[in-house]
Design an enzyme around this catalytic site. Structure first.
Site, PDB file in Angstrom:
ATOM      1  N   MET A  20     -11.496  14.042 -15.727  1.00  0.00           N
ATOM      2  CA  MET A  20     -12.367  13.224 -16.400  1.00  0.00           C
ATOM      3  C   MET A  20     -12.255  13.952 -17.573  1.00  0.00           C
ATOM      4  O   MET A  20     -12.509  14.878 -18.169  1.00  0.00           O
ATOM      5  CB  MET A  20     -13.879  13.627 -15.415  1.00  0.00           C
ATOM      6  CG  MET A  20     -14.208  12.999 -14.662  1.00  0.00           C
ATOM      7  SD  MET A  20     -15.923  13.314 -13.454  1.00  0.00           S
ATOM      8  CE  MET A  20     -15.987  15.156 -13.564  1.00  0.00           C
ATOM      9  N   CYS A 103      -7.462   5.147 -16.047  1.00  0.00           N
ATOM     10  CA  CYS A 103      -8.634   4.746 -16.320  1.00  0.00           C
ATOM     11  C   CYS A 103      -8.588   4.001 -17.040  1.00  0.00           C
ATOM     12  O   CYS A 103      -8.133   2.946 -17.379  1.00  0.00           O
ATOM     13  CB  CYS A 103      -8.146   5.933 -17.877  1.00  0.00           C
ATOM     14  SG  CYS A 103      -9.373   5.587 -18.871  1.00  0.00           S
ATOM     15  N   ASN A 203     -11.143   7.820  -3.690  1.00  0.00           N
ATOM     16  CA  ASN A 203     -11.497   8.241  -5.094  1.00  0.00           C
ATOM     17  C   ASN A 203     -12.530   7.284  -5.398  1.00  0.00           C
ATOM     18  O   ASN A 203     -12.365   6.136  -4.937  1.00  0.00           O
ATOM     19  CB  ASN A 203     -10.819   8.614  -6.439  1.00  0.00           C
ATOM     20  CG  ASN A 203     -11.421   9.248  -7.677  1.00  0.00           C
ATOM     21  OD1 ASN A 203     -10.959   8.188  -8.893  1.00  0.00           O
ATOM     22  ND2 ASN A 203     -12.459   9.692  -7.553  1.00  0.00           N
ATOM     23  N   ASP A 205     -17.291   6.682  -5.900  1.00  0.00           N
ATOM     24  CA  ASP A 205     -18.435   6.989  -5.390  1.00  0.00           C
ATOM     25  C   ASP A 205     -18.777   7.898  -4.016  1.00  0.00           C
ATOM     26  O   ASP A 205     -19.426   7.770  -3.304  1.00  0.00           O
ATOM     27  CB  ASP A 205     -18.785   5.847  -4.430  1.00  0.00           C
ATOM     28  CG  ASP A 205     -19.376   4.318  -5.918  1.00  0.00           C
ATOM     29  OD1 ASP A 205     -19.230   5.186  -7.194  1.00  0.00           O
ATOM     30  OD2 ASP A 205     -18.941   3.138  -5.210  1.00  0.00           O
TER      31      ASP A 205
END
Length: 331
Positions: A20, A103, A203, A205
């Site tokens: 991130m 991204c 990936n 939630d």
């Protein structure tokens, strides 16, 4: 619980800290590993090495003291530039290179990189082949389920990646058009897993131990990438691991431990970035840690006015002392 492998590396467990930007710096990666994550991927490094002289790039490429394997994510849209970035990062100590095709940020997508690449499968093939050929360490790929709901091409790109020699895939359960809106879907990740023989990490939630187990069962994935749920709650990794292993919940960390983790994180940020930048960067992390304790944001608003490290540390000490004594914080 599944064991996860990437090339020659067997991870201690299948839980990975998702890369991130502005979050997964070295202090955060080390903290998440200590809290139970099996791997922590670096913040995205732009592929153009001419931009690496900046402070931001230098700190993003600092892996001193990190446990193996060290995974570095690179981003860009030019096969040659990405291949060169992979080579240079490998020379600097990266042991896994991760290519960013996940991204959704406009500034990344407008440069035909990140998830925008998924629209151009020929370019994807060129990039995958160029990067894999450039290095003799494992290359992984992070992507989304597709460009939009009418163009979910992740399974096709997954097969292409496997053919090119990619060693593992991570798939975020949203399209580029979804950004971070709505809920992640896992059917496409299950389809990706069924269509390739390389490890697949799910990936999107994954916010609780129950959700982690459900997603692993639904997708058949080899592991999970956890991103936003770890912000301010790095202990989520040990909570998920314990639940996957035993079916029981760990108790929430006591206030004293939250204070200790947060104080050590502050020290690490101040030390890594220097006081000026460290104090600024600490503000967002403190905001995440205290979401549950400071719903009115009175303390966080005051914390954001502090400009030196000792003020930040003293205020955290006083704040937690007040919480333990049941005092209301007065702005």
């Amino acid at each position: 619980m599944p064991t996860a492998k990437i090339g020659p590396y067997t991870l201690p467990n299948p839980l990975v800290v998702a890369p991130m930007a502005g979050v997964t710096d070295r202090p955060f990666r080390l903290l998440c590993r200590k809290m139970g994550a099996g791997l922590a991927v670096s913040e995205m490094v732009i592929a153009d090495s001419k931009l690496w002289h900046t402070r931001k790039s230098r700190t993003r490429m600092d892996h001193a003291g990190e446990p193996e394997p060290r995974s570095v994510q690179i981003a860009g849209g030019d096969p040659e530039m990405l291949a060169n970035a992979a080579r240079l990062n490998a020379q600097s100590g990266a042991q896994i290179i991760d290519i960013n095709m996940g991204c959704p940020a406009k500034k990344v997508c407008n440069k035909a990189s990140g998830s925008a690449l998924m629209k151009d499968e020929n370019l994807v093939r060129e990039i995958l082949n160029a990067v894999v050929k450039a290095v003799d360490i494992p290359v992984t790929l992070k992507m989304r389920t597709g460009w939009d709901e009418n163009y979910r091409n992740a399974p096709a790109i997954a097969r292409m990646a496997e053919d090119a020699g990619i060693q593992a895939l991570a798939v975020h359960g949203r399209t580029r058009a979804d950004k971070y809106n709505g809920e992640a879907e896992y059917d496409t990740i299950a389809e990706v897993k069924a269509s390739v023989g390389i490890p697949v990490f799910a990936n999107g939630d994954i916010t609780s131990p129950e959700k982690a187990r459900r997603v692993l069962e639904h997708t058949g994935a080899d592991g999970l990438l956890i991103g936003r749920a770890a912000q301010g709650s790095p202990w989520i990794f040990r909570e998920i691991l314990h639940f996957l292993e035993t079916g029981h919940h760990l108790p929430a960390p006591p206030l004293r431990e939250v204070e200790q983790i947060l104080s050590e994180h502050l020290d690490a940020l101040h030390s890594f970035y220097g006081e000026l930048m460290g104090v600024r960067i600490a503000r967002k992390h403190v905001g995440w840690y205290l979401q549950a304790h400071d719903p009115g944001k009175q303390f966080r608003n005051r914390f954001n006015t502090f400009n030196d490290a000792s003020e930040q540390k003293d205020s955290i000490r006083q704040y937690f002392s007040g919480l333990r004594n049941g005092e209301e914080f007065a702005a």
